[in-house]
Design an enzyme around this catalytic site. Sequence first.
Site: not given
Ligand code: BG6
Length: 509
Positions: A58, A102, A169, A199, A203, A237, A256, A261, A361
């Site tokens: 934008r 958009f 996502k 993602h 990996k 994390e 999240d 994941h 977290k």
């Molecule tokens: C993301 C989440 O999908 O994955 C984040 O939104 C998270 O909150 C992240 O920190 C973790 O990814 P990675 O690759 O660092 O394990």
Amino acid sequence: MEHPLEEAGRSSRNIDPCVLVIFGATGDLTGRKLAPALYNLGREGMLPPNFACVGFARRGKSHRQFRDEIKEDVSTYSRTKPIEERFWDHFQEQFFYHQSDFDQDQGYKTLAALLNQLDAKFATRGNRVFYLSVQPKYFPIVIEKLKQHGLIYDVNETSNRWSRVIIEKPFGHDSASAAELQRHISHSLDESQIYRIDHYLGKETVQNLLVFRFANSIFESLWNYRHIDHVQITVAEEIGIGTRGHFFEEEGLLRDIVQNHMMQLLSLVAMEPPVNLSATAIRDEKVKVLQSIRPLTEAEFSHSAVRGQYGPGFINGQKVIGYREEQNVGPTSSVETYAALKLYIDNWRWAGVPFYLRGGKRLPKRGTEIAIIFKDAPGVLFQQRSQKNEPNVLAMRIQPDEGISMKINCKVPGPSSPIQPVKMDFRYGSYFGQTPPEAYERLIWDCILGDSTLFARSDEVAQSWEILTPILNYWSSQKNAPFPNYAAGSWGPQEANLMLGEGRSWRIL
Ligand code: BG6
């Protein structure tokens, strides 16, 4: 199509020319992940020789400004440093910027004109990847506009050009909204054109799960309820929620990290061998795992689904604030920053084996792993007087310090025979001596190749929401969560330890 895992190496041979359009190109993801991924793919000769990228966003800016900004990002976030100036000078000429809202038709008309020009200039033959790195509320809008303006092609059209859409996502907020989103986008897109990105699937270590399980003969006979006591999947994390307060207040940890994941890790570790390595065969087997997960009953919610929220504490000796004090977070927020689940997969292989999942977290350290904890050896010969031997543990470390370790019991040298657990350890870094490509490199590359194996299919996403939506509903019905219930820098709330029951404990990473 043949899965690239079967290919000998990475190369750009047989990859179609195309233009990649990134919606939300001024956002965090583009800077941190997408631009560095494109740079590294380009540098390694992995992109099609005829390739261009358009950033759609934008804010107003020129092509030049866009190129300069992404150069900064690449310099900061690329896994390879420093930036190769000579390569960049040439590569940047393939990047363009397009400013529009958009939801404005005009912006799509001018996008179509730009893409036609780029086709002529770069011989990209009308092939398109549209990457939706925008707020989820824009997913249906952008897709509808692309379709209306003829930028998404009918899969049945006879020409060879193709269009694909990568969707970031979160795909939905719960079962109902995910189904609604799916219904909406399926008016414009065929499932074969949709690439729902997770993602984690990009990996290296996650891809290696399939190789580890199905290219070795020694594990398969042990991979079941007869030999395995339980499985622990951890995504820990150290970081808090940083500047993502708004996002996290909407989503929480279960949506999240767990819905996508962790459920992907669970399905890969528990699935049956697929009939071949095609996207369909692999995803069919993953879905079956999710379909076999036993739904939690009302009575189980409180002890098999534990939530937590961090309070103030210390990370690496540094004082950090609690979640409720973070920017854009409500002072009485009941959003979870930690979740632990105990799930059972009711199928022949896994009957009675608990799968414990925990993610959080502000835990003491960053670490993602899948640990298989085996049943105890019969305690008739080498049982120790004061304590029992430790179980064998096979730990697949997804990150950091990627590798696989096996804990076995061993006799300590000397005349007496104390038994001590020792670790056999394989580390990617020291063995292969190179940094693996970033997940986004692999996933963008796969999408251009038209391989959706490492993307989530609609039924996987729907099934994962089926399992988690009742838990989310239960949590939102329980007002006044006793938060914060773990200090930043600790391993989460006490209830999560009780979940494992006697004789079992969470692994210390
Ligand atoms: C993301 C989440 O999908 O994955 C984040 O939104 C998270 O909150 C992240 O920190 C973790 O990814 P990675 O690759 O660092 O394990």
